[in-house]
Scaffold this active site. Structure first.
Site, PDB file in Angstrom:
ATOM      1  N   SER A 174      46.125  92.528  63.875  1.00  0.00           N
ATOM      2  CA  SER A 174      46.624  91.527  64.829  1.00  0.00           C
ATOM      3  C   SER A 174      47.027  92.235  66.110  1.00  0.00           C
ATOM      4  O   SER A 174      47.368  93.420  66.098  1.00  0.00           O
ATOM      5  CB  SER A 174      47.854  90.823  64.248  1.00  0.00           C
ATOM      6  OG  SER A 174      48.471  90.001  65.229  1.00  0.00           O
ATOM      7  N   TYR A 197      56.902  91.101  60.776  1.00  0.00           N
ATOM      8  CA  TYR A 197      55.461  90.832  60.884  1.00  0.00           C
ATOM      9  C   TYR A 197      54.806  91.942  61.700  1.00  0.00           C
ATOM     10  O   TYR A 197      53.756  92.467  61.322  1.00  0.00           O
ATOM     11  CB  TYR A 197      55.215  89.460  61.514  1.00  0.00           C
ATOM     12  CG  TYR A 197      53.739  89.115  61.586  1.00  0.00           C
ATOM     13  CD1 TYR A 197      52.987  88.947  60.427  1.00  0.00           C
ATOM     14  CD2 TYR A 197      53.090  88.984  62.808  1.00  0.00           C
ATOM     15  CE1 TYR A 197      51.627  88.651  60.484  1.00  0.00           C
ATOM     16  CE2 TYR A 197      51.732  88.683  62.874  1.00  0.00           C
ATOM     17  CZ  TYR A 197      51.003  88.524  61.710  1.00  0.00           C
ATOM     18  OH  TYR A 197      49.662  88.237  61.770  1.00  0.00           O
TER      19      TYR A 197
HETATM   20  P1  NDP Z   1      45.870  80.918  57.264  1.00  0.00           P
HETATM   21  O1  NDP Z   1      47.264  80.597  56.875  1.00  0.00           O
HETATM   22  O2  NDP Z   1      44.982  79.801  57.694  1.00  0.00           O
HETATM   23  O3  NDP Z   1      45.145  81.711  56.089  1.00  0.00           O
HETATM   24  C1  NDP Z   1      45.818  82.706  55.347  1.00  0.00           C
HETATM   25  C2  NDP Z   1      45.037  82.972  54.075  1.00  0.00           C
HETATM   26  O4  NDP Z   1      45.697  84.028  53.354  1.00  0.00           O
HETATM   27  C3  NDP Z   1      44.987  81.773  53.170  1.00  0.00           C
HETATM   28  O5  NDP Z   1      43.684  81.657  52.625  1.00  0.00           O
HETATM   29  C4  NDP Z   1      45.986  82.089  52.075  1.00  0.00           C
HETATM   30  O6  NDP Z   1      45.552  81.513  50.849  1.00  0.00           O
HETATM   31  C5  NDP Z   1      45.865  83.616  52.002  1.00  0.00           C
HETATM   32  N1  NDP Z   1      47.048  84.224  51.410  1.00  0.00           N
HETATM   33  C6  NDP Z   1      48.308  84.248  51.929  1.00  0.00           C
HETATM   34  N2  NDP Z   1      49.137  84.869  51.090  1.00  0.00           N
HETATM   35  C7  NDP Z   1      48.393  85.250  50.015  1.00  0.00           C
HETATM   36  C8  NDP Z   1      48.683  85.912  48.789  1.00  0.00           C
HETATM   37  N3  NDP Z   1      49.928  86.342  48.524  1.00  0.00           N
HETATM   38  N4  NDP Z   1      47.688  86.140  47.918  1.00  0.00           N
HETATM   39  C9  NDP Z   1      46.435  85.708  48.193  1.00  0.00           C
HETATM   40  N5  NDP Z   1      46.082  85.079  49.325  1.00  0.00           N
HETATM   41  C10 NDP Z   1      47.062  84.835  50.211  1.00  0.00           C
HETATM   42  O7  NDP Z   1      45.996  81.997  58.440  1.00  0.00           O
HETATM   43  P2  NDP Z   1      44.896  82.883  59.216  1.00  0.00           P
HETATM   44  O8  NDP Z   1      43.529  82.570  58.778  1.00  0.00           O
HETATM   45  O9  NDP Z   1      45.238  82.781  60.643  1.00  0.00           O
HETATM   46  O10 NDP Z   1      45.344  84.336  58.736  1.00  0.00           O
HETATM   47  C11 NDP Z   1      44.459  85.262  58.149  1.00  0.00           C
HETATM   48  C12 NDP Z   1      44.900  86.662  58.560  1.00  0.00           C
HETATM   49  O11 NDP Z   1      44.820  86.787  59.968  1.00  0.00           O
HETATM   50  C13 NDP Z   1      46.317  87.031  58.191  1.00  0.00           C
HETATM   51  O12 NDP Z   1      46.328  88.380  57.756  1.00  0.00           O
HETATM   52  C14 NDP Z   1      47.078  86.903  59.510  1.00  0.00           C
HETATM   53  O13 NDP Z   1      48.202  87.736  59.559  1.00  0.00           O
HETATM   54  C15 NDP Z   1      46.012  87.340  60.478  1.00  0.00           C
HETATM   55  N6  NDP Z   1      46.142  86.946  61.873  1.00  0.00           N
HETATM   56  C16 NDP Z   1      46.281  85.625  62.232  1.00  0.00           C
HETATM   57  C17 NDP Z   1      46.328  85.284  63.577  1.00  0.00           C
HETATM   58  C18 NDP Z   1      46.509  83.881  64.039  1.00  0.00           C
HETATM   59  O14 NDP Z   1      46.976  83.686  65.168  1.00  0.00           O
HETATM   60  N7  NDP Z   1      46.129  82.882  63.248  1.00  0.00           N
HETATM   61  C19 NDP Z   1      46.190  86.316  64.621  1.00  0.00           C
HETATM   62  C20 NDP Z   1      46.061  87.645  64.120  1.00  0.00           C
HETATM   63  C21 NDP Z   1      46.017  87.931  62.811  1.00  0.00           C
HETATM   64  P3  NDP Z   1      46.505  80.838  49.752  1.00  0.00           P
HETATM   65  O15 NDP Z   1      47.658  80.212  50.473  1.00  0.00           O
HETATM   66  O16 NDP Z   1      45.600  79.861  49.064  1.00  0.00           O
HETATM   67  O17 NDP Z   1      46.893  81.973  48.875  1.00  0.00           O
HETATM   68  C1  8X3 Z   2      49.168  86.502  64.773  1.00  0.00           C
HETATM   69  C2  8X3 Z   2      49.241  86.549  66.244  1.00  0.00           C
HETATM   70  O1  8X3 Z   2      50.834  86.755  68.230  1.00  0.00           O
HETATM   71  O2  8X3 Z   2      51.449  85.198  66.478  1.00  0.00           O
HETATM   72  O3  8X3 Z   2      49.007  87.772  64.229  1.00  0.00           O
HETATM   73  O4  8X3 Z   2      51.641  87.539  66.118  1.00  0.00           O
HETATM   74  S1  8X3 Z   2      50.873  86.515  66.781  1.00  0.00           S
END
Ligand code: NDP
Ligand code: 8X3
Length: 254
Positions: free
Chosen positions: A142, A155
């Protein structure tokens, strides 16, 4: 061209956190690109719906929590005899809370560190002994792993850790011919903020108002670019941001 896509090897992608957001979008693009898939997440109903929709290309739909080492090992053991990924996407993760450090909630801290850092380690430790030369690991980092911001401390720490881990993993796995990359997005409109604000839709929506955030598909497109380079090309690091975001805390909103 020498390329893991052209080595007559079935293209197989193992995606953690495929029940929403980036993971689900990567699954759809990878399917279209001809990959066989193993999809994971904790929400079984979502996994089953995705498997039904995407069909036979989904070889495994594995319901487990990446924080739980026994569950993770068991799930990977269940498919490792006939489905070793050529691409592992370490995507499962979350942010919980925006409190300053002196008001932080221990349970939120544990969820972030245990998922984003230790969960990624658990999956990586179980898969890497099986993976072949020419395979790739793509860690989802991220912008929060490059720049800290107020209310983001734990985070931030978890994603700074992913940044460091990605570099060390790349060095450790170099002799094995396994590439390790990081895709680090800025603000993307997924369920991420709904999870961070514990179901508060107004707070989650406010994160994405006044500008056009990344979509899950934008990020999935970057992941697929990294995944599909020729074998001699290693994209090590991708920072992908909305045009309206210059840093972790600089946005141009209307
Ligand atoms: P979502 O919440 O849409 O997706 C997160 C996914 O992670 C879900 O499929 C969830 O599935 C899974 N997950 C969470 N905790 C667990 C666990 N303990 N075990 C197994 N699976 C888990 O968010 P994003 O798609 O945005 O996030 C995906 C990644 O991208 C994360 O690592 C996040 O930190 C990162 N990210 C997101 C950004 C954003 O702005 N959206 C920017 C930068 C990075 P379930 O709940 O079914 O377990
Ligand atoms: C998710 C992006 O800017 O909310 O990793 O941390 S931010």
């Amino acid at each position: 061209m020498k390329n893991h896509e052209t080595q007559n090897r079935e293209r197989r992608m193992f995606i953690t956190g495929a029940t929403s957001g980036f993971g689900e979008a990567v699954a759809r693009l990878a399917l279209a690109a001809g990959y066989k898939l193993a999809l994971t997440g904790r929400r079984e109903d979502r996994l089953q719906a995705l498997q039904s929709e995407l069909g036979d290309a989904v070889r495994y739909a594995l319901c487990f929590d990446v924080r739980n080492r026994d569950e993770t090992a068991e799930a990977i053991r269940a498919c490792s005899s006939d489905f070793v990924p050529t691409v592992l996407v370490n995507n499962a993760g979350l942010a919980v809370g925006r409190e300053p450090i002196d008001e932080g909630v221990y349970d939120d801290w544990d969820r972030m560190i245990d998922t984003n850092l230790k969960g990624l380690l658990n999956v990586t430790r179980e898969w890497t002994p099986h993976m072949a030369p020419g395979s790739r690991i793509i860690n989802i980092g991220s912008v929060a792993g490059r720049q800290a911001y107020p209310g983001g401390a734990v985070y931030n720490a978890s994603k700074f850790a992913v940044h460091g881990l990605t570099q060390a993993m790349r060095m450790d796995l170099l002799p094995r011919g396994i590439q390790v990359a990081q895709v680090a997005p800025g603000a993307a409109d997924t369920e991420f903020s709904l999870v961070r604000f514990k179901g508060d839709e107004a707070a989650a929506n406010a994160v994405y108002s006044g500008y056009t955030p990344l979509s899950a598909e934008d990020v999935a497109d970057a992941v697929m670019y990294v995944a599909t380079r020729p074998e001699h090309v290693s994209i090590q690091d991708v920072l992908i941001m909305p045009a309206a975001q210059a840093s972790a805390y600089h946005f141009h909103k209307s």
